[in-house]
Design a protein around this motif. Structure first.
Motif, PDB file in Angstrom:
ATOM      1  N   TYR A   1      -7.521   2.327  -7.075  1.00  0.00           N
ATOM      2  CA  TYR A   1      -8.061   3.594  -7.566  1.00  0.00           C
ATOM      3  C   TYR A   1      -7.969   3.647  -9.074  1.00  0.00           C
ATOM      4  CZ  TYR A   1      -8.922   8.580  -8.057  1.00  0.00           C
ATOM      5  OH  TYR A   1      -9.446   9.787  -8.419  1.00  0.00           O
TER       6      TYR A   1
ATOM      7  N   LYS B   1      -6.440   6.769  -1.437  1.00  0.00           N
ATOM      8  CA  LYS B   1      -7.179   5.525  -1.678  1.00  0.00           C
ATOM      9  C   LYS B   1      -6.237   4.327  -1.700  1.00  0.00           C
ATOM     10  CE  LYS B   1     -11.423   6.972  -2.466  1.00  0.00           C
ATOM     11  NZ  LYS B   1     -12.620   6.495  -1.850  1.00  0.00           N
TER      12      LYS B   1
ATOM     13  N   ASN C   1      -5.147   3.215   1.612  1.00  0.00           N
ATOM     14  CA  ASN C   1      -6.208   2.506   2.332  1.00  0.00           C
ATOM     15  C   ASN C   1      -6.422   1.098   1.791  1.00  0.00           C
ATOM     16  OD1 ASN C   1      -6.712   4.678   4.017  1.00  0.00           O
ATOM     17  ND2 ASN C   1      -8.280   5.522   2.668  1.00  0.00           N
TER      18      ASN C   1
ATOM     19  N   GLN D   1      -1.520  -0.412  -9.411  1.00  0.00           N
ATOM     20  CA  GLN D   1      -1.596   1.010  -9.087  1.00  0.00           C
ATOM     21  C   GLN D   1      -0.482   1.808  -9.756  1.00  0.00           C
ATOM     22  OE1 GLN D   1      -4.274   2.573  -7.275  1.00  0.00           O
ATOM     23  NE2 GLN D   1      -4.910   0.618  -8.123  1.00  0.00           N
TER      24      GLN D   1
ATOM     25  N   GLU E   1      -7.404   0.403  -1.373  1.00  0.00           N
ATOM     26  CA  GLU E   1      -8.423   0.389  -2.420  1.00  0.00           C
ATOM     27  C   GLU E   1      -7.758   0.648  -3.773  1.00  0.00           C
ATOM     28  OE1 GLU E   1     -11.648   3.107  -1.567  1.00  0.00           O
ATOM     29  OE2 GLU E   1     -11.205   2.930   0.572  1.00  0.00           O
TER      30      GLU E   1
ATOM     31  N   ARG F   1       0.829  -1.206   0.000  1.00  0.00           N
ATOM     32  CA  ARG F   1       0.000   0.000   0.000  1.00  0.00           C
ATOM     33  C   ARG F   1       0.863   1.256   0.000  1.00  0.00           C
ATOM     34  NH1 ARG F   1      -4.044  -0.577   4.741  1.00  0.00           N
ATOM     35  NH2 ARG F   1      -2.384  -1.808   5.636  1.00  0.00           N
TER      36      ARG F   1
END
Length: 126
Positions: free
Chosen positions: A116, A109, A112, A61, A114, A24
């Protein structure tokens, strides 16, 4: 089926469980580096992690951030060209502010856990 029919792909399903904190954080860094380094920082993170199956979240990501930064670079070039007809003076700051805001939202995001998706980005890297 044309490759342009599904321009905004839904986020991939989350891997089993949540992404580890290290993944993350790397995804957060990939999004925020776009503010300072353009597409170079995202490209480096994507190239480092693309072959590691355990880093699927980071790879996804970083690829999303890379696609968005390429789109922003194209928008900056178009805005610079349009400065000769004066509309570029309005577009250039708008592109910069949109880049800043959307990169920060994406970083939050991603931190967290998630996945994106930017509201507008050319999906050049698949």
């Amino acid at each position: 089926m044309s490759e342009f029919e599904n321009v905004t792909a839904p986020p991939p399903p989350p891997p089993s469980g949540s992404a580890p904190q290290e993944d993350r954080t790397m995804a957060l860094v990939a999004h925020l580096l776009g503010i300072f380094t353009g597409f170079i920082g995202c490209l480096v993170i994507w190239l480092i992690n693309k072959d590691d199956a355990s880093k699927a979240f980071v790879t996804d990501q970083a690829k999303e951030a890379l696609n968005f930064q390429i789109t922003v670079a194209i928008a900056f070039v178009i805005s610079w060209i349009l400065m000769f007809v004066l509309i570029g003076f309005l577009l250039l700051p708008a592109v910069g502010i949109a880049n800043l805001v959307l990169c920060i939202l994406a970083g939050i995001k991603a931190n967290n856990g998630e996945a994106y998706r930017y509201p507008f980005a050319l999906r050049l890297i698949k």
